[in-house]
Design a protein around this motif. Structure first.
Motif, mmCIF file in Angstrom:
data_model
loop_
_atom_site.group_PDB
_atom_site.id
_atom_site.type_symbol
_atom_site.label_atom_id
_atom_site.label_comp_id
_atom_site.label_asym_id
_atom_site.label_seq_id
_atom_site.Cartn_x
_atom_site.Cartn_y
_atom_site.Cartn_z
ATOM 1 N N ALA A 109 0.895 -1.362 0.010
ATOM 2 C CA ALA A 109 0.036 -0.003 0.069
ATOM 3 C C ALA A 109 0.908 1.265 0.067
ATOM 4 N N ILE A 110 2.025 1.175 0.621
ATOM 5 C CA ILE A 110 2.835 2.537 0.929
ATOM 6 C C ILE A 110 3.486 2.450 -0.418
ATOM 7 N N LEU A 111 3.929 1.545 -1.105
ATOM 8 C CA LEU A 111 4.485 1.536 -2.296
ATOM 9 C C LEU A 111 3.775 2.153 -3.552
ATOM 10 N N VAL A 112 2.738 1.449 -3.891
ATOM 11 C CA VAL A 112 1.654 1.875 -4.737
ATOM 12 C C VAL A 112 1.284 3.169 -4.444
ATOM 13 N N PHE A 113 0.973 3.574 -3.344
ATOM 14 C CA PHE A 113 0.430 5.171 -3.378
ATOM 15 C C PHE A 113 1.602 5.912 -3.084
ATOM 16 N N ALA A 114 2.737 5.628 -2.906
ATOM 17 C CA ALA A 114 3.732 6.671 -3.040
ATOM 18 C C ALA A 114 4.039 6.871 -4.540
ATOM 19 N N GLU A 115 3.931 5.893 -5.311
ATOM 20 C CA GLU A 115 4.068 6.048 -6.943
ATOM 21 C C GLU A 115 3.057 6.512 -7.774
ATOM 22 N N LEU A 116 1.758 6.540 -7.204
ATOM 23 C CA LEU A 116 0.741 6.753 -7.954
ATOM 24 C C LEU A 116 0.584 8.551 -8.590
ATOM 25 N N PRO A 117 0.940 9.422 -7.656
ATOM 26 C CA PRO A 117 1.069 10.811 -8.046
ATOM 27 C C PRO A 117 2.219 10.981 -8.963
ATOM 28 N N ILE A 118 3.324 10.333 -8.873
ATOM 29 C CA ILE A 118 4.223 10.490 -9.944
ATOM 30 C C ILE A 118 4.052 9.838 -11.318
ATOM 31 N N VAL A 119 3.406 8.650 -11.082
ATOM 32 C CA VAL A 119 3.168 8.304 -12.486
ATOM 33 C C VAL A 119 1.889 9.071 -13.038
ATOM 34 N N THR A 120 1.141 9.511 -12.280
ATOM 35 C CA THR A 120 0.063 10.461 -12.818
ATOM 36 C C THR A 120 0.637 11.885 -13.530
ATOM 37 N N TRP A 121 1.611 12.343 -12.813
ATOM 38 C CA TRP A 121 2.090 13.602 -13.133
ATOM 39 C C TRP A 121 2.872 13.319 -14.493
ATOM 40 N N ARG A 122 3.508 12.326 -14.635
ATOM 41 C CA ARG A 122 4.307 11.913 -15.827
ATOM 42 C C ARG A 122 3.740 11.276 -16.996
ATOM 43 N N GLY A 123 2.155 11.184 -16.616
ATOM 44 C CA GLY A 123 1.572 10.752 -17.678
ATOM 45 C C GLY A 123 1.543 9.112 -18.019
ATOM 46 N N GLY A 124 1.949 8.678 -17.281
ATOM 47 C CA GLY A 124 2.438 6.939 -17.350
ATOM 48 C C GLY A 124 1.002 6.226 -17.355
ATOM 49 N N HIS A 125 0.318 6.672 -17.371
ATOM 50 C CA HIS A 125 -1.138 5.731 -17.618
ATOM 51 C C HIS A 125 -1.399 5.080 -19.049
ATOM 52 N N VAL A 126 -1.960 4.190 -18.941
ATOM 53 C CA VAL A 126 -2.432 3.708 -20.110
ATOM 54 C C VAL A 126 -3.326 4.574 -21.016
ATOM 55 N N VAL A 127 -3.041 4.686 -22.134
ATOM 56 C CA VAL A 127 -4.120 5.863 -22.965
ATOM 57 C C VAL A 127 -4.242 5.023 -24.297
ATOM 58 N N VAL A 128 -5.345 4.976 -24.632
ATOM 59 C CA VAL A 128 -6.049 4.289 -25.806
ATOM 60 C C VAL A 128 -6.140 5.533 -26.919
ATOM 61 N N ASP A 129 -5.526 5.221 -27.776
ATOM 62 C CA ASP A 129 -5.553 6.708 -28.958
ATOM 63 C C ASP A 129 -6.259 5.951 -30.163
ATOM 64 N N ILE A 130 -7.105 5.195 -30.107
ATOM 65 C CA ILE A 130 -7.657 4.466 -31.507
ATOM 66 C C ILE A 130 -8.382 5.439 -32.499
ATOM 67 N N LEU A 131 -8.985 6.487 -31.809
ATOM 68 C CA LEU A 131 -9.978 7.224 -32.586
ATOM 69 C C LEU A 131 -9.112 8.808 -32.955
ATOM 70 N N ASP A 132 -7.890 8.819 -32.299
ATOM 71 C CA ASP A 132 -7.252 10.124 -32.415
ATOM 72 C C ASP A 132 -7.298 10.913 -33.857
ATOM 73 N N LYS A 133 -6.796 9.792 -34.596
ATOM 74 C CA LYS A 133 -6.625 9.953 -35.952
ATOM 75 C C LYS A 133 -7.703 10.674 -36.809
ATOM 76 N N MET A 134 -9.123 10.109 -36.399
ATOM 77 C CA MET A 134 -10.449 10.496 -36.893
ATOM 78 C C MET A 134 -10.984 11.677 -36.325
ATOM 79 N N LEU A 135 -10.481 12.039 -35.000
ATOM 80 C CA LEU A 135 -10.944 13.232 -34.215
ATOM 81 C C LEU A 135 -10.252 14.319 -34.626
ATOM 82 N N GLY A 136 -10.740 15.522 -34.435
ATOM 83 C CA GLY A 136 -10.064 16.803 -34.477
ATOM 84 C C GLY A 136 -9.148 16.952 -33.346
#
Length: 171
Positions: free
Chosen positions: A65-92
């Motif tokens: 719990a300490i390990l995961v929640f210490a890293e969560l803000p850092i991963v969030t700030w660095r944009g390290g979450h999984v992002v699905v960009d399937i529709l990015d080329k079709m949307l403006g």
């Protein structure tokens, strides 16, 4: 080499954000080292001394719990979450930015209200005097830590969303 020089050369963040990232990663690294040493001691004791370390499961759960929640803000700030960009080329590009800001707002709002509920559970744990089964350690402090780090993550999520909106608008 001074610590501040090392942080400036190894962290992409600047100023106090780099120090916060360093501190949270230090907490995570020390926790991971503790978990490694605990596991080694438990395995050694179990196989060579016929006596495992008491409370290993509880300590491991708290350490994770300490390990995961210490890293969560850092991963969030660095944009390290999984992002699905399937529709990015079709949307403006504008719609992509609006959806990105909306998702950052939605995730940070969800994390905020989740943290409120977790903090209520921590307060209830303190009132009831809940402790772990074997080591009799208070549960409420770990639950409070999870709530606080969820609030920090919510703040970094919305900050990251707004930051990315302005940074990508300059490109």
């Amino acid at each position: 080499m001074a610590l501040s020089t090392w942080i400036q050369s190894h962290y992409e963040e600047q100023g106090p954000v780099a120090w916060v990232a360093f501190l949270l990663e230090l907490i995570a690294a020390l926790t991971l080292f503790f978990l490694m040493a605990l596991t080694c001691a438990d395995v050694f004791g179990r196989y060579f001394l016929d006596n495992a370390v008491d409370g290993t499961t509880e300590l491991t759960e708290m350490g994770i719990a300490i390990l995961v929640f210490a890293e969560l803000p850092i991963v969030t700030w660095r944009g390290g979450h999984v992002v699905v960009d399937i529709l990015d080329k079709m949307l403006g590009n504008t719609l992509i930015k609006v959806l990105g800001l909306f998702s950052a707002f939605l995730m940070s709002t969800s994390l905020y209200f989740l943290a409120v509920r977790i903090y209520e559970l921590a307060a209830r744990s303190h009132r009831r005097g809940e402790v772990t089964e074997y080591l009799q350690m208070p549960v409420g402090y770990i639950v409070e830590y999870i709530a606080v780090m969820s609030w920090v993550t919510a703040a970094t999520m919305i900050t990251y969303g707004v930051y990315k909106l302005f940074v990508s608008s300059r490109d």
